[in-house]
Scaffold this motif. Sequence first.
Motif, PDB file in Angstrom:
ATOM      1  N   PRO A   1       0.561  -1.074   0.092  1.00 47.19           N
ATOM      2  CA  PRO A   1      -0.359   0.044   0.061  1.00 47.19           C
ATOM      3  C   PRO A   1       0.517   1.312   0.053  1.00 47.19           C
ATOM      4  O   PRO A   1       0.419   2.365  -0.003  1.00 47.19           O
ATOM      5  CB  PRO A   1      -0.608  -0.480   1.390  1.00 47.19           C
ATOM      6  CG  PRO A   1       0.121  -0.856   2.298  1.00 47.19           C
ATOM      7  CD  PRO A   1       0.365  -1.887   1.147  1.00 47.19           C
ATOM      8  N   ASP A   2       2.339   1.050   0.444  1.00 48.26           N
ATOM      9  CA  ASP A   2       2.978   2.792   0.557  1.00 48.26           C
ATOM     10  C   ASP A   2       4.804   1.866   0.716  1.00 48.26           C
ATOM     11  O   ASP A   2       5.075   0.569   0.642  1.00 48.26           O
ATOM     12  CB  ASP A   2       2.368   3.164   1.771  1.00 48.26           C
ATOM     13  CG  ASP A   2       2.617   2.268   2.913  1.00 48.26           C
ATOM     14  OD1 ASP A   2       3.850   1.782   3.027  1.00 48.26           O
ATOM     15  OD2 ASP A   2       1.187   2.378   3.651  1.00 48.26           O
ATOM     16  N   ALA A   3       5.349   2.797   0.245  1.00 42.39           N
ATOM     17  CA  ALA A   3       6.491   2.397   0.018  1.00 42.39           C
ATOM     18  C   ALA A   3       7.233   1.946   1.840  1.00 42.39           C
ATOM     19  O   ALA A   3       8.384   1.167   1.797  1.00 42.39           O
ATOM     20  CB  ALA A   3       7.302   3.946   0.079  1.00 42.39           C
ATOM     21  N   ASP A   4       6.848   2.841   2.899  1.00 39.66           N
ATOM     22  CA  ASP A   4       7.161   2.219   4.097  1.00 39.66           C
ATOM     23  C   ASP A   4       7.014   0.626   3.880  1.00 39.66           C
ATOM     24  O   ASP A   4       7.767  -0.183   4.549  1.00 39.66           O
ATOM     25  CB  ASP A   4       6.784   2.397   5.613  1.00 39.66           C
ATOM     26  CG  ASP A   4       7.602   4.036   5.494  1.00 39.66           C
ATOM     27  OD1 ASP A   4       8.599   5.245   5.039  1.00 39.66           O
ATOM     28  OD2 ASP A   4       6.380   4.968   6.079  1.00 39.66           O
ATOM     29  N   ALA A   5       6.313   0.638   3.804  1.00 39.13           N
ATOM     30  CA  ALA A   5       5.940  -1.470   3.983  1.00 39.13           C
ATOM     31  C   ALA A   5       6.359  -1.572   3.202  1.00 39.13           C
ATOM     32  O   ALA A   5       6.943  -3.517   3.354  1.00 39.13           O
ATOM     33  CB  ALA A   5       4.346  -1.550   3.247  1.00 39.13           C
ATOM     34  N   LEU A   6       6.343  -1.283   1.938  1.00 35.56           N
ATOM     35  CA  LEU A   6       7.550  -2.308   0.281  1.00 35.56           C
ATOM     36  C   LEU A   6       9.139  -1.833   1.313  1.00 35.56           C
ATOM     37  O   LEU A   6       9.404  -3.085   1.260  1.00 35.56           O
ATOM     38  CB  LEU A   6       7.447  -1.088  -0.402  1.00 35.56           C
ATOM     39  CG  LEU A   6       8.579  -1.901  -2.576  1.00 35.56           C
ATOM     40  CD1 LEU A   6       7.848  -1.488  -3.097  1.00 35.56           C
ATOM     41  CD2 LEU A   6      10.082  -1.318  -2.043  1.00 35.56           C
ATOM     42  N   LEU A   7       9.373  -1.255   1.852  1.00 27.99           N
ATOM     43  CA  LEU A   7      10.579  -1.306   1.921  1.00 27.99           C
ATOM     44  C   LEU A   7      11.098  -1.896   3.780  1.00 27.99           C
ATOM     45  O   LEU A   7      12.399  -3.003   3.617  1.00 27.99           O
ATOM     46  CB  LEU A   7      11.511   0.375   2.937  1.00 27.99           C
ATOM     47  CG  LEU A   7      11.751   0.829   2.011  1.00 27.99           C
ATOM     48  CD1 LEU A   7      11.863   2.297   1.828  1.00 27.99           C
ATOM     49  CD2 LEU A   7      13.058   1.095   0.493  1.00 27.99           C
TER      50      LEU A   7
END
Length: 309
Positions: A210-216
């Motif tokens: 859902p967002d970049a923080d979750a991806l990283l």
Amino acid sequence: MSAAADPRHPDPAALDAGLRRAQRQPEPAWLHREVARRMAERLALIRNPPTLVLDWRAATSGSRELLAARYPAARIDAVEASTALAARSEEQLRAPWWRRLRGTPAQVWREDAVPPDAAGMLWANMVLHQASDPALAIARWHAALAVDGFLMFSTFGPDTLRELRALYARLGWGAPGPEFVDMHDIGDALVHAGLADPVMDMERLTLSWPDADALLAELRTLGGNAARARFAGLRTPRWKARLVAALREELAGDDGLLRLSFEIVYGHAFKPLPRLRVAPTTTVGVEQLRQLARRPRATMAPGKSGPRD
């Protein structure tokens, strides 16, 4: 896949940092567990069940329950790369006293101390791309297998994180990860190590967040950036903000989800009978005679290598 100093291979210091992160994770990465589930479906092709299975890097492979369900009568030992992860596996393998009376309890081994010629099956889920010397890793697998034993493994292929690699290259940020080895080269390395009848294939998965923080955060559970050509030193909050903005701009679809591609390579091979060197006078050891007298090796239904892209 020959030299440990190959710049395409992961950096040992970064791999050690990834192991320390893995020690703090409460459970294996979701992707590791999903790949283990998919690889376990291929065990239906194996006709003769093993009595001893080595789960290579068991603490991070997410595979034990799958292997135990498939081979309930087998002993499933864990193999670990660090003392801390070995301790975690020992805790997980600790069986009730009444179960220990029924047979030899499972054991935990360090990678450099696995007994040779012992395993009927060696299972290495999402391990090979985390080796700073892939040739050494495969040689250890070969040594641990008994004659007729089979190897089952999975690893990342070259198309993994291709969107992130393009983003980093455009911004001049070095590499976001090591160069993963093509499945055909892995097949050649298996043969070079002495394994027989390698079968390789692959599939591509697309994960979304859902967002970049979750991806990283999820990428960190997979070991982080172990590329030798990665940024040197720590990054600043300003750099991270630029990264987050770039991820949103380049990876988001119409639904707002950020997506990355992963190429998963699967392989299996057998350890054949040792080849005798024929000379005018040939000396054969007792153990070699025993091995040669064994029944024909366990077989697997025919398979084909995946297509070269």
